[in-house]
Design an enzyme around this catalytic site. Sequence first.
Site, PDB file in Angstrom:
ATOM      1  N   LYS A  98       2.542 -29.733 -11.855  1.00 48.70           N
ATOM      2  CA  LYS A  98       2.028 -29.192 -13.218  1.00 48.70           C
ATOM      3  C   LYS A  98       0.605 -29.134 -13.220  1.00 48.70           C
ATOM      4  O   LYS A  98      -0.084 -28.590 -14.220  1.00 48.70           O
ATOM      5  CB  LYS A  98       2.684 -29.762 -14.366  1.00 48.70           C
ATOM      6  N   ASP A  99      -0.128 -29.958 -12.539  1.00 43.11           N
ATOM      7  CA  ASP A  99      -1.630 -30.041 -12.532  1.00 43.11           C
ATOM      8  C   ASP A  99      -2.365 -29.059 -11.552  1.00 43.11           C
ATOM      9  O   ASP A  99      -3.473 -28.969 -11.529  1.00 43.11           O
ATOM     10  CB  ASP A  99      -1.923 -31.269 -11.975  1.00 43.11           C
ATOM     11  N   ARG A 146      -0.014 -27.305 -25.019  1.00 47.04           N
ATOM     12  CA  ARG A 146       1.319 -26.909 -24.765  1.00 47.04           C
ATOM     13  C   ARG A 146       2.034 -27.896 -25.972  1.00 47.04           C
ATOM     14  O   ARG A 146       2.680 -27.412 -26.597  1.00 47.04           O
ATOM     15  CB  ARG A 146       1.764 -26.703 -23.544  1.00 47.04           C
ATOM     16  N   ARG A 147       1.802 -29.111 -25.707  1.00 49.80           N
ATOM     17  CA  ARG A 147       2.681 -30.182 -26.467  1.00 49.80           C
ATOM     18  C   ARG A 147       2.137 -30.085 -27.945  1.00 49.80           C
ATOM     19  O   ARG A 147       2.905 -30.179 -28.769  1.00 49.80           O
ATOM     20  CB  ARG A 147       2.297 -31.523 -25.955  1.00 49.80           C
ATOM     21  N   ARG A 164      -6.433 -39.073 -24.080  1.00 46.96           N
ATOM     22  CA  ARG A 164      -6.561 -38.743 -22.603  1.00 46.96           C
ATOM     23  C   ARG A 164      -6.075 -40.048 -21.900  1.00 46.96           C
ATOM     24  O   ARG A 164      -5.950 -41.294 -22.505  1.00 46.96           O
ATOM     25  CB  ARG A 164      -7.728 -38.495 -22.282  1.00 46.96           C
ATOM     26  N   ARG A 170      -2.437 -44.866 -22.617  1.00 46.07           N
ATOM     27  CA  ARG A 170      -2.029 -43.961 -23.706  1.00 46.07           C
ATOM     28  C   ARG A 170      -0.797 -44.987 -24.468  1.00 46.07           C
ATOM     29  O   ARG A 170      -1.124 -45.094 -25.752  1.00 46.07           O
ATOM     30  CB  ARG A 170      -1.225 -42.807 -23.345  1.00 46.07           C
ATOM     31  N   CYS A 257      -5.442 -24.081 -19.190  1.00 43.08           N
ATOM     32  CA  CYS A 257      -5.310 -25.277 -20.162  1.00 43.08           C
ATOM     33  C   CYS A 257      -5.757 -24.910 -21.650  1.00 43.08           C
ATOM     34  O   CYS A 257      -5.868 -25.638 -22.291  1.00 43.08           O
ATOM     35  CB  CYS A 257      -6.133 -26.522 -19.367  1.00 43.08           C
TER      36      CYS A 257
END
Length: 320
Positions: A98-99, A146-147, A164, A170, A257
């Site tokens: 996904k990166d 997206r989230r 981040r 996190r 992004c």
Amino acid sequence: MTQSSPSSAPSDPSASPKLRLGTRGSILALWQAEAVRDALLKAHGWEPEAIEIVTIRTTGDALTDRALSEAGGKGLFIKEIEEALLDRRIDLAVHSAKDMETRLPDGLHIVGYLPRGEVRDCLVSRDGGGLDDLPQGAKVGTASLRRAAQLRRLRPDLEIGLMRGNVQTRLGKLERGEFDATLLALTGLERLGIADKASAILGTDDFLPAVGQGAIAIESRFGDIEVDALLVKAVCPVTGLALRVERAFLGEMDGSCRTPIAGLAEVDGEEIHFRGVVLSPDGEQYFEIVRHGPVNRALELGIAAGRELRAMVPPGLIGG
């Protein structure tokens, strides 16, 4: 390769490694690289010293105070690793799929993927429970547009702030009370052995994952035929088919992004089922495409789905 041929295993631990795998240095990234190494060792019956893991600090690792969309996109997590691959300082690069950008640097390609892990996102809340259990106005941290967009669509009352850092960072911010909850990829928690931290798993019906989520991609140089051949026994063809659809879809959407885009392809026998969505950042606009097709038309399926969905979206919503 510059030091040894991939066709001849080193005779002792002090010899040059057969392969050098490049990766970021986070705990999760190292887990992924070790998974690729283990798959190669098992496939070829090699000793552990045949493969060296090379950690590389990326621009994305150094940026902790702003969203990737403001700094240049998700490719910042792989730029220096791809440079090392092109410079032949490493032989293979290991990434979270996904990166990866949809357009790779000239001379590089994705040679395959390990079997895909869990694709869903999860909620990690200080007080437990699911999205519906978060109090009015609760502060949720995420670095993903997206989230954030999907969260705003479901719970527009929530306050969403930038969070981040790696998983441990996190979770630490949650424990210190800086946020009430965060959203994470469930597969990351599983791979770190802390899946019990998830308060709720978010179903894909309401919360579609990022393209490539849960998949580990292996990147190599065009023309390194011997190196690529070593991956044949280690990679997963089914995951490759699903990612071919998803990445083709994202490429047609010209996704980055800066645009909330999600997509998931699932292989069922000889059929592929795909669903993709694009949202406005505030979650108020939502566009969806659902398509099915045979596995031997995976690329065409992804391209067609991307073109059809893009045609539904008002001008200006999708950022390049």
